[in-house]
Design a protein around this motif. Structure first.
Motif, mmCIF file in Angstrom:
data_model
loop_
_atom_site.group_PDB
_atom_site.id
_atom_site.type_symbol
_atom_site.label_atom_id
_atom_site.label_comp_id
_atom_site.label_asym_id
_atom_site.label_seq_id
_atom_site.Cartn_x
_atom_site.Cartn_y
_atom_site.Cartn_z
ATOM 1 N N LYS A 28 42.403 15.898 -5.183
ATOM 2 C CA LYS A 28 43.470 14.841 -4.367
ATOM 3 C C LYS A 28 44.489 15.483 -3.768
ATOM 4 O O LYS A 28 44.790 14.757 -2.720
ATOM 5 N N SER A 29 45.119 16.423 -4.104
ATOM 6 C CA SER A 29 46.378 16.986 -3.573
ATOM 7 C C SER A 29 45.974 17.809 -2.251
ATOM 8 O O SER A 29 46.404 17.494 -1.233
ATOM 9 N N THR A 30 44.908 18.465 -2.322
ATOM 10 C CA THR A 30 44.247 19.435 -1.205
ATOM 11 C C THR A 30 43.930 18.223 -0.007
ATOM 12 O O THR A 30 44.252 18.365 1.306
ATOM 13 N N THR A 62 52.705 11.888 -0.336
ATOM 14 C CA THR A 62 53.398 12.011 -1.778
ATOM 15 C C THR A 62 52.367 12.502 -2.805
ATOM 16 O O THR A 62 51.370 11.910 -2.782
ATOM 17 N N ASP A 63 52.823 13.647 -3.546
ATOM 18 C CA ASP A 63 51.958 13.911 -4.703
ATOM 19 C C ASP A 63 52.721 13.513 -5.730
ATOM 20 O O ASP A 63 53.895 13.795 -6.112
ATOM 21 N N SER A 64 52.082 12.733 -6.534
ATOM 22 C CA SER A 64 52.874 12.100 -7.482
ATOM 23 C C SER A 64 53.212 12.869 -8.736
ATOM 24 O O SER A 64 54.462 12.771 -9.459
ATOM 25 N N ASP A 65 52.692 14.381 -8.874
ATOM 26 C CA ASP A 65 52.838 15.222 -9.934
ATOM 27 C C ASP A 65 54.349 15.787 -9.498
ATOM 28 O O ASP A 65 55.185 15.874 -9.905
ATOM 29 N N VAL A 66 54.473 16.292 -8.071
ATOM 30 C CA VAL A 66 55.645 16.589 -7.440
ATOM 31 C C VAL A 66 56.990 15.740 -7.634
ATOM 32 O O VAL A 66 58.212 16.154 -8.111
HETATM 33 MG MG LIG Z 1 47.156 17.408 -7.672
#
Ligand SMILES: [Mg+2]
Ligand SMILES: Nc1ncnc2c1ncn2[C@@H]1O[C@H](COP(=O)(O)OP(=O)(O)OP(=O)(O)O)[C@@H](O)[C@H]1O
Ligand SMILES: O=C(O)C1=C[C@@H](O)[C@@H](O)[C@H](O)C1
Length: 174
Positions: free
Chosen positions: A16-18, A32-36
């Motif tokens: 997902k992030s990549t 936007t990365d929700s983890d970050v």
């Molecule tokens: Mg991720």
């Protein structure tokens, strides 16, 4: 240009992030990365929140932050556990197209070496296989678009999402 958000969901390490960054650049959207996003708001790492608060409280914290996220024309790479939050998923689905990146278990297992260091929401002793079987129906139920990622590079997954968005959004796409 797409005005909605594109919300990537799926198991941990599905990409997902990549893929999200590649897709955002390609579509001219924000990313936007929700983890970050959660880590920044909390001032601590996700693995620390899980360690200090436990899995159930982590899920509540994650849901609260996701419900407060105000994104527009943004690719959002969610954390894999966001799927457990009904209100968060309702919120994301209202202003976004939800895309499930579906990666086979064997590939996920090869990518997921240290679940604890990665901060995966999984009960002690539970296998990645059981987690996959628990979550897969939840991801399917919420998805507007499902992309099988097997055999595709991150760039090819981004292509597949792009094509599916054009097909799904039809005339709202320019
Ligand atoms: Mg991720
Ligand atoms: N299509 C792909 N082919 C090969 N490797 C990939 C692919 N997509 C992602 N990867 C690799 O898998 C790992 C996990 O990817 P990533 O961090 O993007 O997953 P994620 O879905 O964001 O996970 P999480 O839910 O934990 O945030 C990374 O090392 C990344 O390079
Ligand atoms: O799939 C999961 O359980 C998680 C994935 C990570 O991206 C984080 O969102 C969090 O650490 C939980």
């Amino acid at each position: 240009m797409i005005k909605k958000n594109v919300v990537l969901t799926g198991m941990p390490a599905t990409g997902k992030s990549t893929v999200g960054v590649i897709l955002a650049k390609r579509l001219g959207l924000a990313f936007t990365d929700s983890d970050v996003y959660i880590q920044t708001r909390e001032g601590r790492r996700l693995s620390e929140i899980i360690r200090d608060e436990g899995l159930e409280t982590f899920k509540k914290i994650e849901e609260k932050h996701l419900c407060e996220m105000e994104a527009r024309a943004t690719v959002i790479a969610t954390g894999g556990s966001v799927i457990y939050g009904r209100r968060a998923m309702d919120h994301l689905g209202k202003k976004g197209i939800i895309v499930y990146l579906n990666t086979p278990l064997s590939t996920l297992m090869a990518r997921l070496s240290d679940l604890e260091a990665r901060g995966v929401v999984i009960q002690p002793g539970m296998s990645v296989e059981s987690l996959y079987h628990e979550r897969h129906p939840l991801y399917m139920e919420r998805a507007h678009i499902v992309i099988p990622t097997e055999g595709l590079s991150p760039s090819m997954v981004a292509d597949a999402v792009h094509e599916a968005l054009i097909k799904t959004l039809g005339e709202t796409w320019r």
